[in-house]
Design a protein around this motif. Structure first.
Motif, mmCIF file in Angstrom:
data_model
loop_
_atom_site.group_PDB
_atom_site.id
_atom_site.type_symbol
_atom_site.label_atom_id
_atom_site.label_comp_id
_atom_site.label_asym_id
_atom_site.label_seq_id
_atom_site.Cartn_x
_atom_site.Cartn_y
_atom_site.Cartn_z
ATOM 1 N N ASP A 23 34.279 30.280 35.746
ATOM 2 C CA ASP A 23 33.763 30.929 36.947
ATOM 3 C C ASP A 23 34.170 32.410 36.869
ATOM 4 N N ASP A 25 34.045 35.176 39.917
ATOM 5 C CA ASP A 25 34.700 35.738 41.104
ATOM 6 C C ASP A 25 35.924 34.906 41.513
ATOM 7 N N GLY A 26 37.064 35.544 41.511
ATOM 8 C CA GLY A 26 38.283 34.851 41.951
ATOM 9 C C GLY A 26 38.974 34.079 40.836
ATOM 10 N N THR A 27 38.246 33.838 39.725
ATOM 11 C CA THR A 27 38.841 33.112 38.593
ATOM 12 C C THR A 27 39.202 34.098 37.486
ATOM 13 N N GLU A 32 36.746 38.561 44.845
ATOM 14 C CA GLU A 32 36.532 38.008 46.186
ATOM 15 C C GLU A 32 36.912 39.041 47.247
ATOM 16 N N GLU A 183 37.923 27.064 37.640
ATOM 17 C CA GLU A 183 37.404 27.439 38.968
ATOM 18 C C GLU A 183 38.542 27.746 39.933
ATOM 19 N N ASP A 184 38.261 28.579 40.941
ATOM 20 C CA ASP A 184 39.294 28.907 41.931
ATOM 21 C C ASP A 184 38.982 28.391 43.332
ATOM 22 N N SER A 185 37.706 28.140 43.656
ATOM 23 C CA SER A 185 37.353 27.871 45.059
ATOM 24 C C SER A 185 36.867 26.440 45.262
HETATM 25 MG MG LIG Z 1 35.210 31.724 42.332
#
Ligand SMILES: [Mg+2]
Length: 241
Positions: A23, A25-27, A32, A183-185
């Protein structure tokens, strides 16, 4: 060590996954916060003040259309086609400016990309962000890290639907079950798990609880190919049990 000396229930020779699907964004990058800033700017343009904690959670890892719907809801403004159009242009324009300014890496992310490459595993970037903004971010990230890239506007349904992951696996000629998704979310994890991939969850903005399809890790720092293989094996064993 000889097989008979191995600790019971652990396989130190775990077979690595065929590919690692990242992923964005954020990963990989701390984008984010950029999204949060541009969403708040659009919210203020609509006459609102700030995103509620609940709204922030809902927009994490989401797609642009859903995020905009949340912003309209938070502003108490009815979305007309004209307003939605203007809001989209504002949101994409501001985010592009900030993406072009360079995005900070998440801890250990760049090294993790290099580690996976050096281990000879296939790689993909799998993002809900559209192609236009992704290409801006890829200038800084380095497109050479990936065999394929899949964007949210290139599949029928974005995350949390499995489509982006299914497409990435198909482009690599692999079964999703042979891939590890990073993944982060919650939204991204739902997509990856629905595709059948093993999830290596590295939380960014919100905590991620343990689950049968995933291994949770606090950061990408120190990630090795052996860690990826172990996570893949752990999830496959849990699912087979
Ligand atoms: Mg993400």
């Amino acid at each position: 060590m000889p097989a008979e000396e191995r600790p019971a229930g652990r396989d130190v020779d775990a077979v690595p996954p065929a590919a690692v699907l990242f992923d964005m964004d954020g990963t990989l990058i701390d984008s984010e916060k950029v999204w949060d800033r541009s969403l708040v700017e659009v919210l203020r343009w609509l006459g609102g003040t700030d995103l509620s904690a609940q709204a922030r959670r809902e927009t994490l890892g989401g797609n642009l259309r859903n995020s905009l719907a949340i912003v309209f809801r938070e502003a108490g403004v009815v979305q007309t086609p004209e307003l939605a159009d203007q809001a989209t242009r504002r949101l994409v324009g501001r985010t592009a400016e900030m993406f072009e300014g360079g995005l900070p890496w998440r801890p250990g992310a760049l090294t993790a990309l290099r580690t996976v490459r050096e281990a000879g595993l296939a790689t993909a970037l799998v993002t809900n962000t559209g192609r236009y903004l992704t290409d801006k971010a890829l200038v800084g990230i380095g497109v050479e890290h990936f065999d394929v890239t899949v964007c949210g506007d290139e599949v029928p349904r974005g995350k949390p639907a499995p489509d982006p992951y299914l497409r990435a696996a198909a482009l690599l000629g692999l079964a999703p079950e042979d891939c590890v998704a990073v993944e982060d979310s919650p939204t991204g994890i739902a997509a990856a798990e629905a595709s059948g991939a093993t999830v290596l969850a590295v939380p960014c903005e919100v905590p991620i609880p343990p689950g049968p399809g995933r291994v949770v890790r606090p950061t990408l720092e120190g990630l090795t190919a052996t860690d990826l293989a172990a996570a893949h094996r752990e999830v496959r064993e849990q699912q087979a049990a």
